[in-house]
Write an enzyme that holds these catalytic residues in place. Structure first.
Site, short mmCIF file in Angstrom:
data_model
loop_
_atom_site.label_atom_id
_atom_site.label_comp_id
_atom_site.label_asym_id
_atom_site.label_seq_id
_atom_site.Cartn_x
_atom_site.Cartn_y
_atom_site.Cartn_z
CD GLU A 195 -2.24 1.47 2.85
OE1 GLU A 195 -2.59 0.22 3.30
OE2 GLU A 195 -2.48 2.38 3.57
NE ARG A 222 -0.01 8.44 5.86
CZ ARG A 222 0.15 7.50 7.01
NH1 ARG A 222 1.27 7.90 7.79
NH2 ARG A 222 -0.69 6.73 7.23
CE LYS A 263 -5.44 1.56 7.96
NZ LYS A 263 -4.50 2.25 7.26
C1 3PG Z 1 -1.37 3.56 8.01
O1 3PG Z 1 -1.41 4.51 7.16
O2 3PG Z 1 -2.09 2.44 7.53
C2 3PG Z 1 -0.79 3.60 9.14
O3 3PG Z 1 0.08 4.91 9.44
C3 3PG Z 1 0.42 2.38 9.18
O4 3PG Z 1 0.48 2.35 10.53
P1 3PG Z 1 2.06 2.16 11.23
O5 3PG Z 1 3.02 3.03 10.38
O6 3PG Z 1 1.88 2.25 12.57
O7 3PG Z 1 2.40 0.67 10.63
#
Ligand code: 3PG
Length: 217
Positions: free
Chosen positions: A42, A46, A129
């Site tokens: 994924e 951002r 999710k």
């Molecule tokens: C996301 O966007 O799914 C999360 O920010 C991922 O979370 P993590 O960086 O804590 O694994």
């Protein structure tokens, strides 16, 4: 919708979440993930170059690449145009869901409560999710939410690392576990693709063992 996502993930139980700041690194990153045994990834929307990184990674061929942090219908459109095979959102937004439906792409909205989960179910979505998983109670919250909704499949994400992976995947309601621990910002910035490959391979092995243990007598 969940059947489509199942097909896209093709049995993958880990979903590496990537925030790519240098699109030039996208091809090496895709190589490292695929070499580690990942089947999907994924790319979060951002960073200014997320779309370009997604395009490069989607063209790699060895991975089903989706878009994450999609919070507007317009981002969903751009993501799909860049090759996203699925769309992940941190929260539940009817307009994003409707746009993904129109585009024919599986969407995995974020939920953090039974109320949000019921909204997703009302709209015909059975894969969500759980976000931000660790901060909202982790496994305990996941089990408590899964109990009243036996059809729902969860993709817990947020604060999960290698140490938590097996615990989440022991829960049959978990379709896949998402997270950035296999390709952290620090690893991406230092270009340590060997370590990304190692961490991915470790996660893939743990995931395979955990899922196999679910069906063990
Ligand atoms: C996301 O966007 O799914 C999360 O920010 C991922 O979370 P993590 O960086 O804590 O694994």
């Amino acid at each position: 919708m969940s059947a489509d996502l199942d097909a896209v993930l093709d049995g993958a139980h880990i979903l590496p979440v990537l925030t790519v700041r240098q699109p030039a690194a996208a091809a090496s990153l895709a190589d490292a993930l695929a070499a580690g045994g990942a089947r999907c990834a994924e790319v979060t929307f951002r960073t200014p170059d997320a779309e370009q990184a997604l395009r490069v990674m989607a063209a790699h061929g060895g991975l089903a690449v989706g878009a994450g942090t999609v919070v507007t219908p317009e981002q969903a459109e751009r993501a799909v145009a860049a090759g996203a095979r699925f769309v992940v959102s941190p929260g539940y937004d009817e307009d994003v869901v409707a746009k993904c439906r129109e585009l024919g792409v599986p969407v995995v909205p974020g939920i953090a409560s039974a109320t949000e989960l019921m909204r997703a179910l009302r709209d015909g979505l059975e894969t969500v999710k759980l976000f931000p998983a660790e901060s909202i109670g982790g496994l305990g919250t996941l089990r408590a939410l899964a109990a009243p909704f036996p059809r729902v499949r969860f993709v817990p994400t947020g604060g999960i690392g290698a140490a938590e992976l097996a615990g989440y995947l022991a829960v049959p309601a978990v379709l896949a576990v998402g997270g950035s621990w296999m390709a952290t910002t620090a690893l991406l910035e230092s270009g340590d693709y060997a370590q990304i490959r190692r961490l991915t391979a470790e996660a893939v092995a743990v995931a395979a063992a955990s899922v196999a243990a679910r069906s063990a007598p």
